[in-house]
Motif scaffolding. Structure first.
Motif, PDB file in Angstrom:
ATOM      1  N   LEU A  47       0.807  -1.202   0.000  1.00 15.69           N
ATOM      2  CA  LEU A  47       0.000   0.000   0.000  1.00 15.69           C
ATOM      3  C   LEU A  47       0.847   1.262   0.000  1.00 15.69           C
ATOM      4  O   LEU A  47       0.449   2.298   0.506  1.00 15.69           O
ATOM      5  CB  LEU A  47      -0.930  -0.002   1.222  1.00 15.69           C
ATOM      6  N   ARG A  48       2.019   1.193  -0.596  1.00 17.59           N
ATOM      7  CA  ARG A  48       2.863   2.365  -0.718  1.00 17.59           C
ATOM      8  C   ARG A  48       2.182   3.371  -1.636  1.00 17.59           C
ATOM      9  O   ARG A  48       1.389   2.997  -2.491  1.00 17.59           O
ATOM     10  CB  ARG A  48       4.236   1.980  -1.273  1.00 17.59           C
ATOM     11  N   PRO A  49       2.479   4.677  -1.488  1.00 13.63           N
ATOM     12  CA  PRO A  49       1.816   5.667  -2.343  1.00 13.63           C
ATOM     13  C   PRO A  49       2.166   5.462  -3.809  1.00 13.63           C
ATOM     14  O   PRO A  49       3.323   5.443  -4.179  1.00 13.63           O
ATOM     15  CB  PRO A  49       2.390   7.003  -1.830  1.00 13.63           C
ATOM     16  N   PHE A  50       1.156   5.276  -4.632  1.00  7.94           N
ATOM     17  CA  PHE A  50       1.390   5.253  -6.069  1.00  7.94           C
ATOM     18  C   PHE A  50       0.141   5.748  -6.769  1.00  7.94           C
ATOM     19  O   PHE A  50      -0.938   5.837  -6.192  1.00  7.94           O
ATOM     20  CB  PHE A  50       1.811   3.867  -6.564  1.00  7.94           C
ATOM     21  N   GLN A  51       0.307   6.102  -8.036  1.00 11.95           N
ATOM     22  CA  GLN A  51      -0.821   6.594  -8.808  1.00 11.95           C
ATOM     23  C   GLN A  51      -0.677   6.192 -10.269  1.00 11.95           C
ATOM     24  O   GLN A  51       0.422   5.988 -10.769  1.00 11.95           O
ATOM     25  CB  GLN A  51      -0.929   8.123  -8.702  1.00 11.95           C
ATOM     26  N   ILE A  52      -1.827   6.083 -10.929  1.00 10.44           N
ATOM     27  CA  ILE A  52      -1.898   5.920 -12.372  1.00 10.44           C
ATOM     28  C   ILE A  52      -2.357   7.271 -12.921  1.00 10.44           C
ATOM     29  O   ILE A  52      -3.365   7.807 -12.472  1.00 10.44           O
ATOM     30  CB  ILE A  52      -2.907   4.834 -12.783  1.00 10.44           C
ATOM     31  N   ARG A  53      -1.613   7.807 -13.875  1.00  8.07           N
ATOM     32  CA  ARG A  53      -1.948   9.134 -14.408  1.00  8.07           C
ATOM     33  C   ARG A  53      -1.570   9.204 -15.877  1.00  8.07           C
ATOM     34  O   ARG A  53      -0.804   8.368 -16.377  1.00  8.07           O
ATOM     35  CB  ARG A  53      -1.206  10.218 -13.620  1.00  8.07           C
ATOM     36  N   PRO A  54      -2.089  10.207 -16.591  1.00  6.42           N
ATOM     37  CA  PRO A  54      -1.699  10.367 -17.991  1.00  6.42           C
ATOM     38  C   PRO A  54      -0.204  10.643 -18.119  1.00  6.42           C
ATOM     39  O   PRO A  54       0.389  11.305 -17.262  1.00  6.42           O
ATOM     40  CB  PRO A  54      -2.520  11.584 -18.449  1.00  6.42           C
ATOM     41  N   MET A  55       0.394  10.138 -19.172  1.00  2.00           N
ATOM     42  CA  MET A  55       1.800  10.402 -19.438  1.00  2.00           C
ATOM     43  C   MET A  55       1.979  11.874 -19.760  1.00  2.00           C
ATOM     44  O   MET A  55       1.123  12.501 -20.382  1.00  2.00           O
ATOM     45  CB  MET A  55       2.260   9.560 -20.629  1.00  2.00           C
ATOM     46  N   ASP A  56       3.101  12.445 -19.317  1.00  2.00           N
ATOM     47  CA  ASP A  56       3.457  13.796 -19.743  1.00  2.00           C
ATOM     48  C   ASP A  56       4.879  13.788 -20.291  1.00  2.00           C
ATOM     49  O   ASP A  56       5.597  12.787 -20.193  1.00  2.00           O
ATOM     50  CB  ASP A  56       3.281  14.826 -18.620  1.00  2.00           C
ATOM     51  N   SER A  57       5.279  14.905 -20.870  1.00  2.39           N
ATOM     52  CA  SER A  57       6.568  14.956 -21.565  1.00  2.39           C
ATOM     53  C   SER A  57       7.743  14.680 -20.636  1.00  2.39           C
ATOM     54  O   SER A  57       8.776  14.181 -21.065  1.00  2.39           O
ATOM     55  CB  SER A  57       6.743  16.313 -22.252  1.00  2.39           C
ATOM     56  N   GLY A  58       7.602  14.975 -19.354  1.00  2.00           N
ATOM     57  CA  GLY A  58       8.682  14.732 -18.410  1.00  2.00           C
ATOM     58  C   GLY A  58       8.943  13.270 -18.121  1.00  2.00           C
ATOM     59  O   GLY A  58       9.968  12.917 -17.533  1.00  2.00           O
ATOM     60  N   ASP A  59       8.036  12.397 -18.539  1.00  2.00           N
ATOM     61  CA  ASP A  59       8.191  10.958 -18.297  1.00  2.00           C
ATOM     62  C   ASP A  59       9.049  10.263 -19.335  1.00  2.00           C
ATOM     63  O   ASP A  59       9.533   9.158 -19.106  1.00  2.00           O
ATOM     64  CB  ASP A  59       6.814  10.267 -18.295  1.00  2.00           C
TER      65      ASP A  59
END
Length: 201
Positions: A47-59
């Motif tokens: 249960l460590r902090p994580f997220q699913i999010r849209p890709m951005d240019s910094g990735d």
């Protein structure tokens, strides 16, 4: 196991700890070392902090590393070294950017580290890769589910994918049906894969 883990995660996300881009970033190796050191914490490790999010240019600078490590390590039982080398070198930084420039691309961050990504073009799941040091934590499931949800919202009635031997079991678990086995070529080297489909209605 995954269902129980997702239920725990959803309960926890009622008061989520959202990672930020400015927080201290660890490598996937550091995450795995911390998890190994904290195995006495039991389910809390999941249960460590994580997220699913849209890709951005910094990735983009991190995606190629995830792509290549997933192939070289996770696929080692199904493909030999020559095959893994040909597959992992089939994408350069520039070609990966080009491939992800259309459709929907999402990433998974775990403790502010990019550990996975997935990509869909219309009804086709083009890529889904998770760093081997973040494997078997449900991240691939959530990446995939995000893409499926997006497809459903667009009114898409079926999803297709060309799936590696390594990912075949995962896609079968997610409801895809194999249409047999075929050979794909990467840099002059043949790799077995499965065309698979899943109805959404």
């Amino acid at each position: 196991m995954i269902r129980k883990w997702l239920e725990q995660l959803l309960r926890r996300n009622q008061h989520p700890i959202a990672p930020t881009r400015t927080a201290t970033r660890h490598t996937p190796d550091e995450i795995r070392a911390q998890d190994t050191a904290n195995t006495s914490n039991g389910p809390q490790v999941l249960l460590r902090p994580f997220q699913i999010r849209p890709m951005d240019s910094g990735d983009l600078g991190e995606l190629l590393g995830v792509f290549r490590q997933a192939i070289q390590v996770s696929a080692a039982d199904q493909y030999d070294q020559q095959q893994r080398d040909a597959w992992s070198r089939a994408q350069s930084h520039e070609s990966l950017i080009s491939a992800l420039s259309e459709g929907e691309a999402v990433v998974a961050e775990w403790d502010n580290v990019l550990v996975g990504f997935a990509h869909r073009i219309n009804d086709y799941i083009n890529m889904l890769f998770v760093h081997p040091n973040a494997g078997r934590e449900g991240i691939a499931t959530l990446l995939y589910q995000h893409l499926e949800d997006g497809a459903r919202m667009e009114g898409i009635t079926e999803l297709a994918a060309h799936v590696s031997l390594t990912a075949h079991g995962f896609f079968h678990f997610m409801g895809f049906t194999s249409e047999g086995q075929e050979e794909a070529e990467r840099n002059g080297v043949s790799l077995a894969r499965y065309p698979m489909r899943k109805p959404l209605i």
